[in-house]
Design an enzyme around this catalytic site. Structure first.
Site, PDB file in Angstrom:
ATOM      1  N   ASN A   9       8.903  13.936 -22.005  1.00  0.00           N
ATOM      2  CA  ASN A   9       9.773  14.992 -22.538  1.00  0.00           C
ATOM      3  C   ASN A   9      10.662  15.440 -21.385  1.00  0.00           C
ATOM      4  O   ASN A   9      10.227  16.184 -20.513  1.00  0.00           O
ATOM      5  CB  ASN A   9       8.901  16.147 -23.054  1.00  0.00           C
ATOM      6  CG  ASN A   9       9.734  17.352 -23.481  1.00  0.00           C
ATOM      7  OD1 ASN A   9      10.951  17.260 -23.603  1.00  0.00           O
ATOM      8  ND2 ASN A   9       9.065  18.470 -23.721  1.00  0.00           N
ATOM      9  N   LYS A  11      13.094  17.398 -21.414  1.00  0.00           N
ATOM     10  CA  LYS A  11      13.602  18.770 -21.549  1.00  0.00           C
ATOM     11  C   LYS A  11      15.106  18.799 -21.228  1.00  0.00           C
ATOM     12  O   LYS A  11      15.822  17.858 -21.568  1.00  0.00           O
ATOM     13  CB  LYS A  11      12.795  19.724 -20.674  1.00  0.00           C
ATOM     14  CG  LYS A  11      11.292  19.582 -20.949  1.00  0.00           C
ATOM     15  CD  LYS A  11      10.449  20.661 -20.357  1.00  0.00           C
ATOM     16  CE  LYS A  11       8.987  20.418 -20.723  1.00  0.00           C
ATOM     17  NZ  LYS A  11       8.099  21.456 -20.250  1.00  0.00           N
ATOM     18  N   HIS A  95       7.930  22.344 -30.048  1.00  0.00           N
ATOM     19  CA  HIS A  95       7.529  22.544 -28.656  1.00  0.00           C
ATOM     20  C   HIS A  95       7.429  24.043 -28.360  1.00  0.00           C
ATOM     21  O   HIS A  95       8.220  24.840 -28.882  1.00  0.00           O
ATOM     22  CB  HIS A  95       8.547  21.882 -27.721  1.00  0.00           C
ATOM     23  CG  HIS A  95       8.053  21.820 -26.313  1.00  0.00           C
ATOM     24  ND1 HIS A  95       8.135  22.894 -25.467  1.00  0.00           N
ATOM     25  CD2 HIS A  95       7.422  20.827 -25.625  1.00  0.00           C
ATOM     26  CE1 HIS A  95       7.582  22.561 -24.305  1.00  0.00           C
ATOM     27  NE2 HIS A  95       7.145  21.314 -24.379  1.00  0.00           N
ATOM     28  N   GLU A  97       8.344  25.761 -25.951  1.00  0.00           N
ATOM     29  CA  GLU A  97       9.572  26.378 -25.423  1.00  0.00           C
ATOM     30  C   GLU A  97      10.521  26.734 -26.565  1.00  0.00           C
ATOM     31  O   GLU A  97      11.219  27.746 -26.507  1.00  0.00           O
ATOM     32  CB  GLU A  97      10.226  25.445 -24.395  1.00  0.00           C
ATOM     33  CG  GLU A  97       9.436  25.452 -23.082  1.00  0.00           C
ATOM     34  CD  GLU A  97       9.483  24.146 -22.296  1.00  0.00           C
ATOM     35  OE1 GLU A  97      10.360  23.310 -22.543  1.00  0.00           O
ATOM     36  OE2 GLU A  97       8.597  23.986 -21.418  1.00  0.00           O
ATOM     37  N   GLU A 167      -0.702  21.203 -26.504  1.00  0.00           N
ATOM     38  CA  GLU A 167      -0.085  21.681 -25.276  1.00  0.00           C
ATOM     39  C   GLU A 167      -0.392  23.166 -25.071  1.00  0.00           C
ATOM     40  O   GLU A 167       0.337  24.029 -25.579  1.00  0.00           O
ATOM     41  CB  GLU A 167       1.425  21.482 -25.338  1.00  0.00           C
ATOM     42  CG  GLU A 167       1.830  20.029 -25.410  1.00  0.00           C
ATOM     43  CD  GLU A 167       3.187  19.788 -24.768  1.00  0.00           C
ATOM     44  OE1 GLU A 167       3.265  18.889 -23.920  1.00  0.00           O
ATOM     45  OE2 GLU A 167       4.150  20.502 -25.086  1.00  0.00           O
ATOM     46  N   GLY A 173       4.254  23.201 -17.254  1.00  0.00           N
ATOM     47  CA  GLY A 173       5.170  23.446 -16.146  1.00  0.00           C
ATOM     48  C   GLY A 173       4.624  24.415 -15.106  1.00  0.00           C
ATOM     49  O   GLY A 173       5.352  24.911 -14.256  1.00  0.00           O
ATOM     50  N   SER A 213       1.248  19.733 -17.551  1.00  0.00           N
ATOM     51  CA  SER A 213       1.010  19.357 -16.152  1.00  0.00           C
ATOM     52  C   SER A 213       0.161  18.097 -16.002  1.00  0.00           C
ATOM     53  O   SER A 213      -0.621  17.969 -15.074  1.00  0.00           O
ATOM     54  CB  SER A 213       0.371  20.516 -15.390  1.00  0.00           C
ATOM     55  OG  SER A 213       1.218  21.661 -15.441  1.00  0.00           O
TER      56      SER A 213
HETATM   57  P1  PGA Z   1       4.800  19.583 -18.097  1.00  0.00           P
HETATM   58  O1  PGA Z   1       5.426  19.728 -19.555  1.00  0.00           O
HETATM   59  O2  PGA Z   1       4.179  18.209 -18.029  1.00  0.00           O
HETATM   60  O3  PGA Z   1       5.940  19.767 -17.157  1.00  0.00           O
HETATM   61  O4  PGA Z   1       3.757  20.645 -17.971  1.00  0.00           O
HETATM   62  C1  PGA Z   1       4.791  19.195 -20.682  1.00  0.00           C
HETATM   63  C2  PGA Z   1       5.570  19.558 -21.920  1.00  0.00           C
HETATM   64  O5  PGA Z   1       6.063  20.682 -22.016  1.00  0.00           O
HETATM   65  O6  PGA Z   1       5.724  18.728 -22.844  1.00  0.00           O
END
Ligand code: PGA
Length: 249
Positions: A9, A11, A95, A97, A167, A173, A213
């Site tokens: 992803n 982003k 997601h 976010e 998630e 993140g 992460s």
């Molecule tokens: P990250 O993001 O691996 O940077 O924690 C995962 C995601 O949001 O899909």
């Protein structure tokens, strides 16, 4: 047999020039891998460049959102058929976010999922609890609610085109990974919710990813857990070597 799927992803990272470079590098290193499906979910403006870079390889193209209407006055939105015209096979929906910053709700997630499946896209549905919800003992309730709301009313045979990514919002993140057991438990709760809705065999066959992460150093242990069938990778997906190491794990 469940399919392992590692999806990057990206982003809001990389314009078309950088996307072409990264997608080419990923395709070169991951083409022909048969035990794991490799997907890159890129920003809308990168779709053409990424598609060109991975064309003819086994790496698949994904987007990060989709609208439920076919067309119309929906400024800033993108439809299923538009994505398909760009060569998109997968789409991330719900997601955290989007839920946190852009007003996405269980209801809008469900509409997007239904439209994507109806149009023939494969869906990576994201669910996960916030830190407050975990600390209040609401993790299971949140995962069940989000999963059931998103998949409500869909036919069991469409579930072959659905992947669910667990998630935990507090692990995204932040560098904080859910430990192997927490991650596996979360995926297990989701699998049970799917079983409740669609029966044991659909639940048994569903690919459920962990995301938050995930990186080369922790991927092997996470992916070895019985309920974890892949990963949705954010930060580590922006580096070809790290991403490839996770695929190989
Ligand atoms: P990250 O993001 O691996 O940077 O924690 C995962 C995601 O949001 O899909």
């Amino acid at each position: 047999m469940r399919k392992y799927v590692i999806a990057g992803n990206w982003k809001m990272h990389n314009g078309p020039v950088a996307a072409k470079e990264l997608a080419s590098a990923i395709a070169k290193k991951n083409n022909g891998k048969t035990t794991t499906e490799v997907v890159i979910c890129v920003p809308f403006v990168d779709l053409f460049a990424a598609e060109e870079a991975i064309r003819g390889t086994t790496v698949k193209l994904g987007a990060q959102n989709v609208h439920w209407e076919e067309k119309g006055a929906f400024t800033g939105e993108i439809s299923v058929s538009m994505l398909q015209e760009c060569g998109v096979e997968y789409v991330i929906i719900g997601h955290s976010e989007r839920r946190q910053y852009f007003g996405e709700t269980d209801g809008t997630v469900a509409k997007r999922v239904a439209a994507a499946l109806k149009g023939g896209l494969k869906v990576i549905l994201c669910v996960g609890e916030t830190l407050e919800e975990r600390e209040a003992g609401k993790t299971i309730a949140v995962l069940v609610r989000q999963t059931k709301a998103a998949l409500n009313g869909l036919a069991g045979d469409t579930m072959k085109n659905v992947i669910i990514a667990y998630e935990p919002v507090w692990a995204i993140g932040t560098g904080k990974t859910a430990d192997d057991k927490q991650a596996d438990e979360g995926c297990g709760v989701i699998r049970d919710a799917v079983k409740d809705m669609f029966g044991a065999s659909v639940a048994q066959d569903m690919t459920i990813q962990y995301g938050g992460s995930m990186k080369p150093a922790n991927a092997k242990a996470l992916l070895a857990m019985p309920n974890i069938d892949g990963g949705l990778i954010g930060g580590a997906a922006l580096n070809c070597d790290d991403f490839t190491a996770i695929v190989d794990a």
